[in-house]
Write a protein that holds these residues in place. Structure first.
Motif, PDB file in Angstrom:
ATOM      1  N   ASP A  48       0.781  -1.229   0.000  1.00 19.38           N
ATOM      2  CA  ASP A  48       0.000   0.000   0.000  1.00 19.38           C
ATOM      3  C   ASP A  48       0.818   1.286   0.000  1.00 19.38           C
ATOM      4  O   ASP A  48       0.337   2.316  -0.428  1.00 19.38           O
ATOM      5  CB  ASP A  48      -0.965   0.008   1.184  1.00 19.38           C
ATOM      6  N   SER A  49       2.059   1.264   0.438  1.00 19.62           N
ATOM      7  CA  SER A  49       2.841   2.501   0.462  1.00 19.62           C
ATOM      8  C   SER A  49       4.097   2.353  -0.381  1.00 19.62           C
ATOM      9  O   SER A  49       4.550   1.251  -0.676  1.00 19.62           O
ATOM     10  CB  SER A  49       3.214   2.876   1.896  1.00 19.62           C
ATOM     11  N   SER A  50       4.670   3.476  -0.729  1.00 23.47           N
ATOM     12  CA  SER A  50       5.871   3.501  -1.557  1.00 23.47           C
ATOM     13  C   SER A  50       7.048   2.825  -0.848  1.00 23.47           C
ATOM     14  O   SER A  50       7.813   2.096  -1.468  1.00 23.47           O
ATOM     15  CB  SER A  50       6.221   4.948  -1.898  1.00 23.47           C
TER      16      SER A  50
END
Length: 153
Positions: A48-50
């Protein structure tokens, strides 16, 4: 009053020149040291996140390299325990390759075929990597990958 409102209201509605200039300036400033999306293996798309995507990519790359090299004997002549830094390039088409191998000259004496083993291992990696993206455009990205070389007599 209507004429005055119509005449001056255009200045309030339309953006002024400094706002347009600042917007154009922001569009031309590009940070070449950072990307919007890191390269991804297909297995990492669900992160979900970089930061998690980047970590997933690094861990998956290490796992695949370990799997490839685990069946290849090094043929070391002597005891070796050193870290080799490899500059890895993921190009705009998702191909992973080695740019440079940074190693201690001493390790060349003990493991002479190290460079060829690393180059062959990277060549075998699947080309199922989504390249890095900057503003939606595929870009090259480079990483430093530490590889621990450990061998016993």
């Amino acid at each position: 009053i209507s004429i005055v409102m119509v005449t001056y209201s255009c200045d309030f509605i339309s953006p002024n020149k400094t706002t347009l200039r600042n917007t154009a300036l922001l569009d031309t400033i590009i940070d070449y040291n950072d990307v919007d999306v890191y390269p991804l293996f297909l297995d990492c798309n669900n992160c979900d996140s970089s930061e998690k995507q980047n970590l997933c990519f690094e861990m998956e790359l290490i796992r695949r390299l370990k799997k490839i090299t685990s069946n290849t004997p090094l043929g070391a002549s002597g005891k070796v325990n050193d870290t080799v830094m490899v500059d890895v390039l993921v190009d705009t088409e998702g191909k992973i390759s080695i740019v440079k191998i940074h190693k201690d000259p001493e390790i060349e004496k003990y493991v002479p075929e190290l460079d060829s083993l690393l180059i062959e291992s990277f060549a075998v990696l699947p080309a199922t990597v989504q390249p890095s993206l900057k503003r939606g455009i595929p870009v090259n990205s480079m990483f430093k990958l530490p590889i621990l070389i450990s061998a016993k007599d």
